[in-house]
Scaffold this motif. Structure first.
Motif, PDB file in Angstrom:
ATOM      1  N   ALA A  90      -3.734   4.937   2.410  1.00 47.47           N
ATOM      2  CA  ALA A  90      -2.313   5.527   2.178  1.00 47.47           C
ATOM      3  C   ALA A  90      -1.960   6.276   1.397  1.00 47.47           C
ATOM      4  CB  ALA A  90      -1.329   4.159   2.033  1.00 47.47           C
TER       5      ALA A  90
ATOM      6  N   THR B 229      -1.101   2.115   8.224  1.00 47.40           N
ATOM      7  CA  THR B 229      -1.757   1.131   7.739  1.00 47.40           C
ATOM      8  C   THR B 229      -1.373  -0.303   8.092  1.00 47.40           C
ATOM      9  OG1 THR B 229       0.194   1.294   6.152  1.00 47.40           O
ATOM     10  CG2 THR B 229      -1.944   2.173   5.128  1.00 47.40           C
TER      11      THR B 229
ATOM     12  N   GLY C   1      -7.158  -0.254   2.490  1.00 48.45           N
ATOM     13  CA  GLY C   1      -5.925   0.326   2.802  1.00 48.45           C
ATOM     14  C   GLY C   1      -5.203   1.208   1.675  1.00 48.45           C
TER      15      GLY C   1
ATOM     16  N   ASN D 141       0.794  -1.358   0.119  1.00 47.83           N
ATOM     17  CA  ASN D 141      -0.007  -0.004   0.066  1.00 47.83           C
ATOM     18  C   ASN D 141       0.795   1.378   0.152  1.00 47.83           C
ATOM     19  OD1 ASN D 141      -2.379  -1.338   0.089  1.00 47.83           O
ATOM     20  ND2 ASN D 141      -2.730  -1.351   1.887  1.00 47.83           N
TER      21      ASN D 141
END
Lengths: 389, 307, 299
Positions: free
Chosen positions: B182, B231, B178, B97
């Protein structure tokens, strides 16, 4: 319902420290009713601290403040009955001009009719009739400034505090508002404490000046006193003595003020007036205003009369009616002067200063060491270093 | 005229600062009372339960020594293997991510048409949450879902790819919720770096690679660390999707499932608390490592807005 | 803007990332293709995930084909009655409103203190408020549920509200603190110098100025609370499930009911979230939903 006026406001050894650091120490000052006092000094000198202590926005860590016989430094700001104009105006952004001015009156629970009458009057006083319904964000800087002043004076406070109110305005507006504030002070007779770092502003507006440095009072006096008789080189530096350099007293110092003394500057003998008691052998600082340095012709009889400094021109700036010139002596002292005569870099000139205009201050040890200016080598030959590209 | 660089002898008795002022000087005044309701709340509903859980974890339900719950966890490979299963999911997906976000956010950091639209679309999976994402993944990536159908009709594969009810289902679910998180975080960190710094570097002759490597990346590093931590925490505590799109009895039996089963299915709150504490310790360890890495970089103003 | 500056510079004018040529080259460079391709793949996946749920919820039968054989609304009425969705939605709203109100009441005064003054132990207090946001809910949710059950507070709506407050109060504090910091303290000083006491400063000056911030953070709390699964799941009883927990329960019990009823419930949940999201985006910047950083308005 307005605040009882006072005849005298006394600050007794007022001090404020932040942790270990003393921002203000031993401030003694008596403000008479109706006076316009300016607190003057470079940034970080404690002048704003002093103002905030007076306002009650900062608690004191030492000393006390008395309004006649009443001690007021224990009161919260809202109970002192002072008005304040902030550097960034601090207008309430969600209230119109009119409501900004109403606010303080409403806080005193005045009858509605009185609030309306007095705020109308205040709006008129600062010429904002057309803008009364606008929000502060819709006004120019100068107009915001006027609202801030109106908001402070509408309460007819016993003391108005102004924290560098003009510093956010452009040069032209600043001059206008300066006159405006002075006029307002004269017509309303409001006792005012005004904080500024601009010596010209302070000299032109105030009845008395308090010069601060590193949290301590350097000198208190009328504009004329400060202008002609600064007590130390720090005050002199602030009062336009741009030429300051170290020297040693070699003759005449009998420890009397105003005494004629002879000083030695790297072998050059100069005659000046002692700004404070000083004795032979003492280290001193010499101060000369740029406008007091006169250029004399090479064969002038004055050359032999003394107080003549020979120097080479290093920088010439055109400034309208005259030139601002920087010269350097053979020993590397840099001097600034003003002259209508056109000079070129590299010219050698003789400069004379009248003895009474050359002030000798005690203690030249702490004079700042001059740094070599940008683009110039420290070799003191007065030649610009050209970039090799 | 008076000089006050030397102290003046005062008449009258000296008045020291009031106690109230001295306290106020140190930041203790009536205003602190405003902090009390919030603080009491946090202490009662966060700190106290946490400490309670900690003590509970040392009091196994069926008696035994104080560390029995922990011993039970680590000695039973069915339980202790959940740590590795969770880390195996959380670290690669959090890294993915963050690392995928950097070039995309760097490219899209300027202004362009539709930026607001794009950021809005990216917010959607965050608000939808993991449960709905799981339901969607089951439909979309399932054997008869659009994804496999598209690949098969394109002739890329003959058999449907097994993408759900296994490791990859959970991985995709973590990426879907996620990655936008991010990306948006890194985008806001990037816009917090004053663009004139890069312009300054380019006037000094740096090309975009050098500008990125020597100016942007070092200034972004603390932001990257924070983003990774956040994350990672999201991925580490993955729970609904591990059950719904994962293989909750085997490969994606993550630690939060273990904790949940202990608590809700076996009512063994001591063991559940012990697992929660283990989770907390692992998280703090990973975050601590990342912060250690971060501390090697410049921290402070990046000259721009926000962040 | 800096075209003239960079064009003459060595090695800058022609590189892909160089500002002046960006507008032209976004489409042209391989880097741009890669980036937009990645964004595209992500968006298509997202569309597929959301779309397949949506289509399935309206489909009659959908086996080995691109689209369902026919369309119907029966799954919605089934889901509505079988899961008691009206009650669930009411519970969800009750929880959300209570959490928003309480977290603002508890959080805003605390954030004022954190924004405005230094005091001994400030770092510890700050850390204490930060931890519930940083920690995943399930870590502190289990001990929290234990304690709430001990005091007979869990298993009903009050337990759900209390548990959801734990991350939300700190969230309000963390979003409001930078908002309060950017309000010039001298405005408060000016009010005081005009004779206003603490109460008037709060009601007449601060409250109107803070209103946009409070609104923004309330909406964020609302979205978070409706979407919060773990804490609600751990503390809810049979009558106090919120929508997201009801959805999880129905999915976890798959096989008993038709997949389509689950999907139609998911669509109802999605619609609630979308309405909240649309409302939220009217008041806050998208990045704020994530980063809690109050961005200045630049666009």
């Amino acid at each position: 319902m307005t605040n009882a006026s006072f005849s005298e406001l006394r600050l007794e050894s007022v001090g404020r420290s932040f942790g270990e650091q003393e921002a203000l120490a031993g401030l003694d000052l008596t403000i008479r009713s109706g006076e316009f006092i300016a607190l003057l000094g470079p940034s970080g000198c404690g002048k704003s601290t002093a103002l905030n202590c007076l306002a009650g926005l900062l608690p004191l860590t030492a000393g006390s403040i008395w309004m006649d016989s009443r001690r007021i430094d224990t009161l919260p700001p809202e109970k002192r009955g002072f008005g304040m104009v902030f550097q960034n105006y601090a207008l309430f952004p969600h209230l119109t001009v009119r409501k900004n001015i109403d606010f303080g009156l409403q806080m005193r629970h005045l009858p509605k009719a009185d609030v309306a009458r007095r705020s109308t009057e205040a709006v008129r006083l600062v010429h904002l009739e057309e803008h009364a319904g606008k929000l502060p964000g819709q006004l120019s800087g100068g107009q915001q400034q006027r609202v801030a002043i109106a908001r402070a004076v509408v309460l007819e406070p016993s003391l108005v505090l102004m924290d560098e109110p003009l510093s956010n305005l452009d040069a032209k507006l600043r001059l206008e508002m300066r006159t405006e504030i002075r006029r307002l002070h004269q017509s309303l007779g409001l006792t005012t404490v005004y904080v500024t770092h601009d010596q010209e502003e302070a000299l032109s507006m105030a009845d008395r000046l308090v010069v601060l440095r590193a949290g301590r009072v350097q000198q208190i006096g009328t504009p004329a006193e400060l202008h002609t008789q600064p007590v130390n080189w720090h005050v002199a530096d602030f009062m336009g003595f741009r030429n300051l350099f170290p020297a040693t007293v070699v003759n005449g110092g009998r420890g009397v003020l105003g005494d004629e003394v002879v000083v030695d500057v790297d072998g050059l003998r100069l005659v000046g007036a002692a700004a404070a008691p000083i004795t032979v052998g003492e280290k001193a600082a010499v101060g000369i205003r740029p406008e007091d340095l006169q250029i004399i012709a090479p064969n002038d009889p004055g050359t032999t009369a003394g107080n003549v400094i020979r120097a080479k021109v290093s920088v010439v700036e055109y400034q309208g009616r005259e030139f601002a010139v920087e010269v350097r002596t053979a020993t590397g002292i840099r001097l600034h002067l003003r002259t209508p005569i056109r000079l070129d870099a590299g010219d050698v000139v003789d400069l004379r200063v009248p003895a009474e205009r050359l002030l000798v201050f005690p203690g030249g040890n702490d004079l700042p060491v001059e740094e070599a200016p940008l683009g110039e080598t420290a070799s003191a030959d007065g030649r610009l270093l050209r970039e090799a590209s | 005229m008076s000089t006050a660089s030397r102290p003046m002898a005062r008449v009258g008795k000296p008045t020291g600062p009031l106690l109230r002022h001295r306290l106020a000087d140190r930041g203790i005044n009536a205003r602190l009372l405003l902090l009390v309701p919030g603080l009491v709340f946090i202490v009662m509903l966060f700190v106290y339960p946490f400490l309670y859980g900690l003590t509970l974890s040392f009091q196994p339900m069926d008696g035994g020594g104080p560390f029995d719950s922990y011993r039970r966890f680590f000695e039973d490979s069915f339980q202790s293997s959940t740590i590795w299963k969770t880390l195996k999911l959380a670290i690669p997906s959090a890294l993915f991510n963050v690392l995928a976000s950097v070039p995309i956010a760097y490219r899209l950091r300027g202004k362009f048409r539709g930026k607001r639209f794009l950021t809005t679309v990216l917010v959607i999976p965050i608000t939808l949450g993991t449960v709905l994402t799981a339901e969607g993944l089951l439909n979309f990536l399932g054997p008869a879902g659009w994804f496999n159908r598209a690949l098969m009709s394109a002739g890329v594969i003959n058999e449907p790819l097994p993408l759900i009810n296994n490791y990859w289902g959970v991985f995709f679910s973590i990426v879907i919720s996620g990655f936008p998180f991010a990306f948006l975080l890194i985008l806001s960190y990037l816009s917090g770096i004053d663009p004139s710094l890069e312009r300054a570097a380019s006037t000094l002759g740096a090309d975009w690679k050098e500008r990125f490597r020597r100016i942007t990346l070092p200034l972004l590093a603390p932001g990257l660390a924070t983003t990774f931590c956040l994350t990672f925490v999201l991925a580490f505590s993955v729970f609904p999707s591990a059950i719904l799109v994962g293989d909750p009895t085997n490969t994606t039996r993550v630690i939060s499932i273990a904790a949940y089963q202990a608590a809700i299915e076996q009512y063994d709150w001591s063991f559940a608390s012990a697992i929660a504490m283990i989770m907390g310790v692992i998280e703090i360890a990973v975050i601590g490592l990342v912060q250690l890495w971060r501390s090697q970089f410049y921290v402070g103003s990046t000259g721009g807005k926000g962040a | 803007m800096s075209t003239t500056l960079t064009r003459g510079g060595p090695a800058t004018g022609r590189t892909p990332g160089a500002e002046p040529s960006r507008r032209r080259r976004v489409v042209a460079t391989p880097g741009a293709w890669l980036v937009w391709g990645a964004v595209g793949i992500f968006l298509v996946t997202l569309l597929g995930v959301v779309g397949s749920v949506l289509v399935n919820s309206f489909g009659t039968q959908w086996f080995d084909s691109w689209m369902p054989n026919g369309y119907t609304l029966q799954w919605y009425s089934e889901a509505w009655s079988e899961y008691g969705l009206l009650a669930v939605i009411i519970t969800t709203l009750e929880v959300a409103v209570a959490v928003v109100a309480l977290s603002v009441i508890l959080g805003v005064p605390a954030s004022y203190v954190l924004a405005r003054q230094k005091f001994p132990g400030k770092k510890i207090v700050y850390l204490l408020f930060l931890l519930p946001i940083m920690m995943p809910p399930i870590t502190y949710g289990i001990p929290l549920a234990t304690v709430l059950y001990k005091f007979h507070l869990a298993g009903n709506i009050s337990g759900v509200i209390l548990a959801n407050l734990v991350p939300c109060v700190p969230f309000v504090i963390m979003t409001m603190t930078p908002f309060i910091e950017q309000i010039d303290p001298s405005i408060e000083h000016a009010a005081r110098m005009s004779g206003a006491r603490t109460w008037s400063v709060f009601t007449r000056i601060l409250a109107p100025l803070l209103l946009p911030g409070i609104l923004a953070s309330s909406i964020l709390v609302l979205v978070r609370t409706v979407g919060m699964f773990e804490l609600t799941f751990l503390t809810a009883g049979p009558d106090s499930n919120t929508l997201v927990v009801a959805l999880f329960n129905s999915m976890n019990a798959a096989g008993i009911r038709a997949q389509q009823t689950v999907d139609s419930m998911a669509v109802i949940y999605m619609s609630v979230m979308m309405i909240l999201l649309v409302v939220a985006l009217r008041f806050v910047n998208p990045t704020q939903l994530v980063s809690q950083v109050k961005e200045e308005q630049t666009d």
